[in-house]
Design an enzyme around this catalytic site. Structure first.
Site, PDB file in Angstrom:
ATOM      1  CB  SER A   1      -3.225  -6.945   4.953  1.00  8.31           C
ATOM      2  OG  SER A   1      -2.461  -5.978   5.525  1.00  8.31           O
TER       3      SER A   1
ATOM      4  CG  ASP B   1      -2.110  -1.179   1.076  1.00  9.29           C
ATOM      5  OD1 ASP B   1      -1.602  -2.392   0.776  1.00  9.29           O
ATOM      6  OD2 ASP B   1      -3.324  -0.543   1.341  1.00  9.29           O
TER       7      ASP B   1
ATOM      8  CG  ASP C   1      -4.083   0.828  11.485  1.00  9.33           C
ATOM      9  OD1 ASP C   1      -4.432   0.777  12.836  1.00  9.33           O
ATOM     10  OD2 ASP C   1      -3.549   0.091  11.104  1.00  9.33           O
TER      11      ASP C   1
ATOM     12  NE  ARG D   1      -1.097   1.241  12.623  1.00 13.99           N
ATOM     13  CZ  ARG D   1      -0.369   0.411  12.352  1.00 13.99           C
ATOM     14  NH1 ARG D   1       0.672   0.487  12.489  1.00 13.99           N
ATOM     15  NH2 ARG D   1      -0.530  -0.691  11.223  1.00 13.99           N
TER      16      ARG D   1
END
Length: 414
Positions: free
Chosen positions: A179, A15, A123, A94
């Protein structure tokens, strides 16, 4: 006219590699920011890839120590677990990455920060809420929510074709298109064939943990020491390794020994913040051991009502962290409140690892509410058995009255 600069949270994966090129096509200068939070990554190769794609600069920052001490340790001492199963490995990473991302963007004089999070996931919320909290004036480019991007790329298959046509090497193939996101605490897997929750995850997907059928046939015994609710040391009582006291070394060792014993796998359907249900497969080996040990020591040391109130606050904080509110006032308030409960959570817990299980088998603390002589069945201690009669009768008053009430109600209905 000078180009505007974007600092992209870059992973080196499909990505963000495609997004890097797409941002360049839109006329931006792009600085690729990579945070080392313990993922197995060839950072030199990732830097070469980003540079080859066209990044103006590549920043690689080692945040492993910070991640453990400032995010994982507070999560352990708070007992954070989302929906009773997920230990929040991605959710904790994150805000840690966002701190570095914002600092880099401000230092580089960037106008924007960007990320590769999808428009359906958690996210995007975690990154952006963290960035806005840390830098209220920030502008964010989220390609998966920009029409020009989403009309061109419906999903990962389109990205794979785009990457192939531009010579971008990626570790994802059409044969195994799931993923993954890795850090020191865990690896998460989603999408692709995993989107069908009726299908078991393929055995080859797991990278941190051994197949339970192939793990050792003898148990491993660890002694984990906590001080004020925070992990202080780990020692392997089976082979004598340790004690490990450095936070990073401790966590790396726990991941290794837990992984060897198949500890920390879960396969769940969870509730995303946006309201969607998603299927995730997780490996959290070291975090699982620490969670089990800490829960055990808390029950040993804390007052019953304090423990129950702390459990309520734990669940609130787990929601805040999962939903991206690490830097919110409510999360800070709950975090500080929980810290007060950890003042006397000091002692050791011995945990036995065996074929996917982490079982607390003994514990000790110099300051604990457990009173062996008082609770013993072999002596009265300071306990007066006769006192239990009044205790029981007092609690029975409400039950007797409720039975009288039900009898009255039944008579009225005749």
């Amino acid at each position: 006219m000078a180009k505007e600069t974007v600092v992209l949270a870059y992973s080196g994966g499909l990505d963000t590699s495609c997004i890097l090129l797409w941002l360049l096509e839109q006329g931006y200068d792009v600085v690729a920011y990579m945070a080392n939070i313990g993922q197995e990554e060839d950072f030199d190769e990732a830097k070469k890839k980003a540079t080859k794609i066209g990044a103006k600069k590549v920043i690689i920052e080692d945040l492993r120590e910070s991640f453990v001490k400032e995010f994982v340790w507070p999560a352990v001492s708070s007992g954070l677990i989302y929906e009773s199963r997920y230990l929040l490995g991605t959710s904790l990473a994150r805000p840690c990455i966002s701190l570095g991302l914002v600092q880099a963007a401000r230092k580089e004089g960037a106008t924007y920060v960007s990320h590769g999070a999808t428009g359906k996931g958690n996210d995007q919320v975690r990154f952006e809420l963290s960035c806005y909290a840390l830098w209220p004036q920030v502008k964010i480019l989220a390609p998966w929510r920009i029409r020009e991007f989403t009309e061109r790329f419906q999903g990962r298959q389109d990205l794979l074709q785009y990457a192939a046509s531009h010579g971008i090497p990626v570790p994802v193939t059409t044969k195994a298109p799931w993923s993954m996101d890795a850090n020191l605490m865990h690896i998460s897997y989603e999408s692709g064939i995993l989107e069908d929750p009726s299908q078991a995850a393929p055995p080859e997907i797991y990278q941190m943990t051994t197949d339970p059928m192939k793990s050792p046939n003898t148990p491993t015994l660890l002694e984990i020491t906590f001080k004020n609710g925070v992990p202080a040391s780990v020692k392997n009582l089976t082979d004598g390794r340790g004690p490990y006291t450095n936070p990073l070394e401790m966590f790396v060792y726990l991941n290794k020994v837990a992984g060897q014993n198949s500890v920390g796998r879960i396969d769940i359907v969870e509730n995303r913040f946006l309201g969607l249900k998603s299927r995730g497969v997780y490996e959290t080996p070291g975090g699982t051991i620490l969670h089990q040990a800490h829960v055990d020591l808390e029950a040993f040391c804390l007052d019953r009502e304090v423990l129950r109130l702390k459990s309520y606050l734990r669940d609130k904080m787990a929601d805040y962290v999962y939903n991206g509110f690490w830097f919110s006032p409510e999360c800070e308030f709950v975090r500080r409140s929980i810290q007060l409960s950890q003042e006397h959570v000091t002692g050791w817990v011995r945990v036995q690892l065996y074929k996917g299980t982490a079982l607390a088998v003994s514990r000790n603390s110099l300051v604990a509410l457990y009173n062996q002589s008082l609770v013993s069945m072999d002596e009265h201690g300071d306990f007066e058995p006769e006192d239990a009669t009044g205790f029981i009768k007092t609690h029975a008053i409400r039950l007797r009255e409720f039975q009288r009430f039900k009898t009255q109600a039944a008579n009225l209905n005749k």
